[in-house]
Design an enzyme around this catalytic site. Structure first.
Site, PDB file in Angstrom:
ATOM      1  N   LYS A 178      14.289  -2.169   3.695  1.00  0.00           N
ATOM      2  CA  LYS A 178      13.856  -1.163   4.539  1.00  0.00           C
ATOM      3  C   LYS A 178      13.016  -1.677   5.649  1.00  0.00           C
ATOM      4  O   LYS A 178      12.608  -2.650   5.700  1.00  0.00           O
ATOM      5  CB  LYS A 178      13.112  -0.062   4.005  1.00  0.00           C
ATOM      6  CG  LYS A 178      13.651   0.730   2.669  1.00  0.00           C
ATOM      7  CD  LYS A 178      12.588   1.416   2.188  1.00  0.00           C
ATOM      8  CE  LYS A 178      13.126   2.358   0.949  1.00  0.00           C
ATOM      9  NZ  LYS A 178      13.823   3.550   1.392  1.00  0.00           N
ATOM     10  N   LYS A 229      12.537  10.032 -11.614  1.00  0.00           N
ATOM     11  CA  LYS A 229      12.831   8.752 -10.898  1.00  0.00           C
ATOM     12  C   LYS A 229      11.307   8.032 -11.029  1.00  0.00           C
ATOM     13  O   LYS A 229      10.596   8.371 -10.282  1.00  0.00           O
ATOM     14  CB  LYS A 229      13.439   9.012  -9.735  1.00  0.00           C
ATOM     15  CG  LYS A 229      13.625   7.779  -8.719  1.00  0.00           C
ATOM     16  CD  LYS A 229      14.001   7.985  -7.341  1.00  0.00           C
ATOM     17  CE  LYS A 229      14.063   6.910  -6.361  1.00  0.00           C
ATOM     18  NZ  LYS A 229      14.179   7.043  -5.034  1.00  0.00           N
ATOM     19  N   ASP A 259       7.812   6.246  -4.263  1.00  0.00           N
ATOM     20  CA  ASP A 259       8.997   6.585  -4.583  1.00  0.00           C
ATOM     21  C   ASP A 259       9.366   7.055  -6.224  1.00  0.00           C
ATOM     22  O   ASP A 259      10.256   6.856  -7.045  1.00  0.00           O
ATOM     23  CB  ASP A 259       9.857   5.439  -4.537  1.00  0.00           C
ATOM     24  CG  ASP A 259      11.299   5.702  -3.934  1.00  0.00           C
ATOM     25  OD1 ASP A 259      11.596   6.989  -4.038  1.00  0.00           O
ATOM     26  OD2 ASP A 259      12.315   4.935  -4.176  1.00  0.00           O
ATOM     27  N   GLU A 312      19.020   2.869  -4.872  1.00  0.00           N
ATOM     28  CA  GLU A 312      19.020   2.509  -5.999  1.00  0.00           C
ATOM     29  C   GLU A 312      18.387   3.673  -6.974  1.00  0.00           C
ATOM     30  O   GLU A 312      18.693   3.545  -8.300  1.00  0.00           O
ATOM     31  CB  GLU A 312      17.789   1.315  -5.989  1.00  0.00           C
ATOM     32  CG  GLU A 312      16.488   1.839  -6.123  1.00  0.00           C
ATOM     33  CD  GLU A 312      15.937   2.798  -4.861  1.00  0.00           C
ATOM     34  OE1 GLU A 312      15.018   3.426  -4.870  1.00  0.00           O
ATOM     35  OE2 GLU A 312      16.357   2.484  -3.784  1.00  0.00           O
ATOM     36  N   ASP A 367      19.642  -0.024  -1.256  1.00  0.00           N
ATOM     37  CA  ASP A 367      18.522   0.996  -1.092  1.00  0.00           C
ATOM     38  C   ASP A 367      18.989   2.493  -1.446  1.00  0.00           C
ATOM     39  O   ASP A 367      18.193   3.255  -1.772  1.00  0.00           O
ATOM     40  CB  ASP A 367      18.216   1.077   0.398  1.00  0.00           C
ATOM     41  CG  ASP A 367      16.864   1.820   0.761  1.00  0.00           C
ATOM     42  OD1 ASP A 367      16.254   1.556  -0.407  1.00  0.00           O
ATOM     43  OD2 ASP A 367      16.668   2.335   1.894  1.00  0.00           O
ATOM     44  N   ARG A 413      19.594   6.647  -7.701  1.00  0.00           N
ATOM     45  CA  ARG A 413      20.577   7.356  -8.324  1.00  0.00           C
ATOM     46  C   ARG A 413      21.018   6.463  -9.364  1.00  0.00           C
ATOM     47  O   ARG A 413      21.399   7.030 -10.716  1.00  0.00           O
ATOM     48  CB  ARG A 413      21.615   7.806  -7.275  1.00  0.00           C
ATOM     49  CG  ARG A 413      22.382   6.517  -6.727  1.00  0.00           C
ATOM     50  CD  ARG A 413      22.948   6.754  -5.501  1.00  0.00           C
ATOM     51  NE  ARG A 413      22.045   7.241  -4.501  1.00  0.00           N
ATOM     52  CZ  ARG A 413      22.513   7.859  -3.038  1.00  0.00           C
ATOM     53  NH1 ARG A 413      23.749   8.077  -2.859  1.00  0.00           N
ATOM     54  NH2 ARG A 413      21.494   8.222  -2.479  1.00  0.00           N
ATOM     55  N   ASP A 467       9.683   0.567  -3.426  1.00  0.00           N
ATOM     56  CA  ASP A 467      10.977   0.227  -2.988  1.00  0.00           C
ATOM     57  C   ASP A 467      11.097  -0.299  -1.682  1.00  0.00           C
ATOM     58  O   ASP A 467      10.768   0.107  -0.801  1.00  0.00           O
ATOM     59  CB  ASP A 467      11.594   1.684  -2.821  1.00  0.00           C
ATOM     60  CG  ASP A 467      12.956   1.508  -2.409  1.00  0.00           C
ATOM     61  OD1 ASP A 467      13.679   0.401  -2.617  1.00  0.00           O
ATOM     62  OD2 ASP A 467      13.723   2.595  -1.986  1.00  0.00           O
TER      63      ASP A 467
END
Length: 501
Positions: free
Chosen positions: A271, A259, A283, A344, A342, A346, A264
């Site tokens: 967030k 990933k 992230d 995202e 959020d 996946r 993020d």
């Protein structure tokens, strides 16, 4: 840091710090041997030393060429394992840094662990504990780097110890690559800049890296990656890393997917800043682990055909950002209802996992800082691991758990019952991108399972990838989690017995 192995007498070793790990029950013999080489001050100073775990005695010897000796207790001999060796070596690195020494040596303790594995563990623990990220420090005058580490070995085990020490050095340096990538300021690792860093790594270490731009991503129909990227002024990238040595044992590759959300914000599902968004440069730690692993595989010349896939973007709430309620058509053709922007990671992983099918892989492993639920369940000591229920599932899980125990990058299995998939059912699309509060790590994995049709291992490493407080040989910030896990797993996977049939 230069790493070497020597068999010269201890008292001839010209070193700033000599670290001597000692297990309970071996104290008397160790003190006797050291006294013969460094003087009776050893016995006098260490008279009450027991070898208990983490016990420490400092010595300034009367004779010999070592300037300082440190005896570090390892605890009961029957409980000394690879992780204990790493932590003892890490303690040595901390002591060396405190005293600002330039050269250090470790006496490999005589244990039931083979010399090759023991030397690897000692080098890993020492080097990883000595790591510092100083890129943005303007005054480093007080920082003194350890320049040389020596493993002291008996003559009969010298060759094995050299192999282990060299492998430990390469793996530790590969972990440091991952740490550096995670710790980089977000403005220095936009998707395009991140891809360039991967290209530099590939050129330096001998694997291949092919970077796709936005046009190619659009042509391939990666709807998840493109949707997450819509709120960003920076275009996405998709990088394909390949290690395909001539002596590869496998015709169909093992595929690693990382990933690569380089920052993020949560998108429109924004967030909070404190203890959340302020750590989100991490992230992309899954992608960093894949880069580090590919470096190590190439440098160690592991005879496996391995492909790495890194979808990279940031997730920002720009004027064209994707929104809750939107339905996305993914690379696989399936549709996904977005209920939280959020969630995202996946979405971009799903496109990469779908694309991985084109390789007809024998195995796919994805790594991601995917869910806060993983941190709640397992904290920072272990990542969650899950697999799909196809042939070899138990064997896969056992192999990755064993690799985690041996490498120190520990993983713990979570179940993948069919019932969890019901939490992802959507009224308007094939599935939705969140499953609610329950079993968040599992429902994220069940989401990804929709996009695989091959043996697959999913590693959710949100907790151990980035630390707010340091732990033995794992610093604050990026830890490089996953590199050692993948290398250990793939070294075992490359057994000729597996492919002889």
């Amino acid at each position: 840091m230069k790493v070497s192995v020597t068999t010269i007498p201890l008292d001839e070793l010209d070193i700033d710090l000599l670290l001597v790990p000692v297990a309970e029950g071996a104290v008397e013999a160790t003190l006797k041997a050291l006294s013969e080489q460094f003087g009776e001050i050893v016995r006098r100073t260490a008279a009450d030393f027991t070898g208990a775990q983490d016990e420490l005695i400092w010595l300034y010897p009367e004779s010999g060429r070592a300037r300082r000796l440190a005896l570090v207790g390892m605890g009961p001999a029957d409980r000394v394992d690879l992780e204990r060796l790493r932590r003892v070596a890490a303690r040595g690195a901390e002591l060396a840094r405190e005293r600002k020494v330039v050269t250090a040596a470790i006496v490999r303790p005589q244990t039931s662990i083979d010399p090759e594995s023991a030397s690897q563990a000692l080098v890993e623990g020492f080097m990883l504990a000595a790591y510092r990220f100083t890129r943005y420090k303007t005054d480093t005058s007080e920082l003194r780097e350890i320049e040389r580490l020596v493993i002291h070995e008996t003559g009969e085990d010298e060759k094995a110890s050299r192999r282990g020490a060299e492998r430990g050095r390469i793996i530790a340096e590969s972990v440091m690559t991952a740490r550096d990538l995670v710790n980089l300021s977000p403005d220095e690792k936009t998707p395009t800049k991140f891809a360039r860093l991967i290209e530099q790594s590939a050129k330096k270490y001998g694997y291949e890296a092919d970077v796709w731009d936005k046009a190619l991503i659009e042509e391939e129909g990666m709807g998840g990656l493109l949707a997450v990227n819509r709120g960003s002024p920076e275009p996405p990238t998709f990088t394909v890393l390949t290690w395909h040595p001539e002596n590869a044992l496998n015709e169909r590759p093992v595929v690693l997917v990382g990933k690569g959300v380089v920052f993020d914000t949560g998108g429109l599902s924004l967030k909070p800043t404190k203890d959340s968004m302020d750590y989100m440069k991490s992230d992309m730690a899954g992608a960093a682990a894949v880069v580090g692993a590919m470096e190590a595989l190439a440098r160690l010349k592991i005879p496996l055909y391995v492909v790495g896939l890194i979808p990279a973007t940031d997730n920002r709430p720009g004027e064209n950002a994707y929104v809750p309620g939107e339905v996305i058509r993914m690379h696989s053709g399936k549709t996904v209802e977005v209920l939280n922007t959020d969630a995202e990671g996946r979405l971009i992983l799903a496109d990469a996992l779908s694309y991985a099918r084109t390789y007809r892989p024998i195995l796919v492993i994805d790594l991601a800082t995917l869910t806060g639920a993983q941190v709640i369940a397992l904290g920072t000591e272990a990542a969650a691991v899950m697999t799909n229920n196809v042939e070899g599932a138990e064997e896969r899980l056992q192999a990755i758990v064993t690799a985690g125990e041996r490498s120190g990058d520990r993983v713990h299995p979570l179940p993948m019952y069919d019932e969890y998939a019901k939490l992802l059912e959507s009224d308007v699309a094939d599935l939705k991108n969140i499953g609610g509060r329950e079993a968040g790590s599992i429902t994220a994995a069940k989401f990804l399972e929709h996009f695989v049709d091959y043996p697959w291992i999913h590693i959710d490493m949100a907790g151990p990838a980035f630390l707010k407080e340091p732990k033995p040989y794992r610093p604050k910030g990026g830890t490089g989690f996953g590199v050692r896990l993948l290398v250990e797993f793939l070294r075992d996977f490359a057994s000729p017995r597996r492919f002889s049939s």
